[in-house]
Scaffold this active site. Structure first.
Site, PDB file in Angstrom:
ATOM      1  N   HIS A 184      38.420  39.039  42.592  1.00  0.00           N
ATOM      2  CA  HIS A 184      38.582  38.377  41.294  1.00  0.00           C
ATOM      3  C   HIS A 184      38.934  36.899  41.504  1.00  0.00           C
ATOM      4  O   HIS A 184      38.371  36.020  40.849  1.00  0.00           O
ATOM      5  CB  HIS A 184      39.728  39.009  40.492  1.00  0.00           C
ATOM      6  CG  HIS A 184      39.491  40.427  40.055  1.00  0.00           C
ATOM      7  ND1 HIS A 184      40.412  41.424  40.221  1.00  0.00           N
ATOM      8  CD2 HIS A 184      38.432  40.996  39.422  1.00  0.00           C
ATOM      9  CE1 HIS A 184      39.952  42.562  39.713  1.00  0.00           C
ATOM     10  NE2 HIS A 184      38.745  42.325  39.224  1.00  0.00           N
ATOM     11  N   ARG A 234      29.281  42.845  42.484  1.00  0.00           N
ATOM     12  CA  ARG A 234      29.512  43.169  43.898  1.00  0.00           C
ATOM     13  C   ARG A 234      28.283  43.778  44.563  1.00  0.00           C
ATOM     14  O   ARG A 234      27.896  43.422  45.635  1.00  0.00           O
ATOM     15  CB  ARG A 234      30.675  44.152  44.040  1.00  0.00           C
ATOM     16  CG  ARG A 234      32.019  43.515  43.877  1.00  0.00           C
ATOM     17  CD  ARG A 234      33.083  44.542  43.748  1.00  0.00           C
ATOM     18  NE  ARG A 234      32.794  45.408  42.608  1.00  0.00           N
ATOM     19  CZ  ARG A 234      33.655  46.259  42.088  1.00  0.00           C
ATOM     20  NH1 ARG A 234      34.836  46.398  42.610  1.00  0.00           N
ATOM     21  NH2 ARG A 234      33.328  46.994  41.043  1.00  0.00           N
ATOM     22  N   SER A 273      39.819  47.045  42.230  1.00  0.00           N
ATOM     23  CA  SER A 273      41.201  47.340  41.819  1.00  0.00           C
ATOM     24  C   SER A 273      41.505  48.821  42.010  1.00  0.00           C
ATOM     25  O   SER A 273      42.619  49.187  42.394  1.00  0.00           O
ATOM     26  CB  SER A 273      41.402  46.977  40.338  1.00  0.00           C
ATOM     27  OG  SER A 273      41.251  45.608  40.144  1.00  0.00           O
TER      28      SER A 273
END
Ligand code: PNS
Length: 170
Positions: free
Chosen positions: A25, A99, A137
């Site tokens: 991020h 990603r 995350s």
């Protein structure tokens, strides 16, 4: 002044759950900050995620600490539709990180839906830098839950706080 164009500030919104913020991020935030005058990192209050791992206020705090060295970044949260928040902030560009191909399908759908609801808002995708392509995350949360080491995955400045947070909730 007559005949002189008034340059508008270029603002983008980088929305997400950020539960917690990762180095992936931060990479996107920094790179967006090099392109736009102002980057608003917006934490979504997502009712379907049942409150999340960390409360939204804590997530915002950690993003703020991670971005303190950057001049043109602000941190906020929003509830409801992203396009309504875009309107409220008078922002017309959504930044998203990609990603891998697995991200593509859901991101493509979200971009199309947002475009259908508000065609004046553009979604721009940035490819995550290869060294962060494997970070998420959810992986961070899982590794922490088993007392694993996440120092290569989240910003150094929040490492201690995240590890302490985990100890306090278990
Ligand atoms: O980090 P995430 O969980 O992938 O972020 C997803 C997020 C928060 C960007 C997305 O769920 C979102 O935009 N939520 C707000 C609600 C909304 O506008 N939904 C319509 C788009 S499908």
């Amino acid at each position: 002044m007559e005949g002189r164009a008034v340059l508008k500030e270029k603002i983008c919104v980088y929305p997400g759950s950020f539960d917690p913020i990762t180095l992936g991020h931060l990479d996107i935030i920094q790179r967006a900050g090099n392109i736009f005058d102002q980057v608003i990192v917006a934490v979504a209050k997502n009712p379907s995620k049942n409150g999340g791992w960390m409360p939204v206020a804590k997530r915002k705090e950690l993003i703020y600490s991670s971005c303190r060295h950057l001049k043109n970044i602000s941190v906020d949260s929003f509830e409801g539709l992203l396009i309504d928040y875009m309107e409220e902030k008078k922002a017309s560009v959504i930044i998203k990180g990609l990603r891998a191909v697995t991200d593509f399908e859901s991101e493509f759908q979200m971009a199309q839906l947002n475009h259908q609801m508000k065609p004046t808002v553009e979604t721009l995708f940035m490819m995550t830098s290869p060294q962060y392509a494997y970070i998420s995350s959810s992986a961070v949360r899982e590794i922490i839950s088993f007392q694993g080491d996440v120092k290569e995955l989240i910003p150094q400045v929040i490492l201690e706080e995240v590890m302490n947070y985990r100890k306090n909730i278990t």
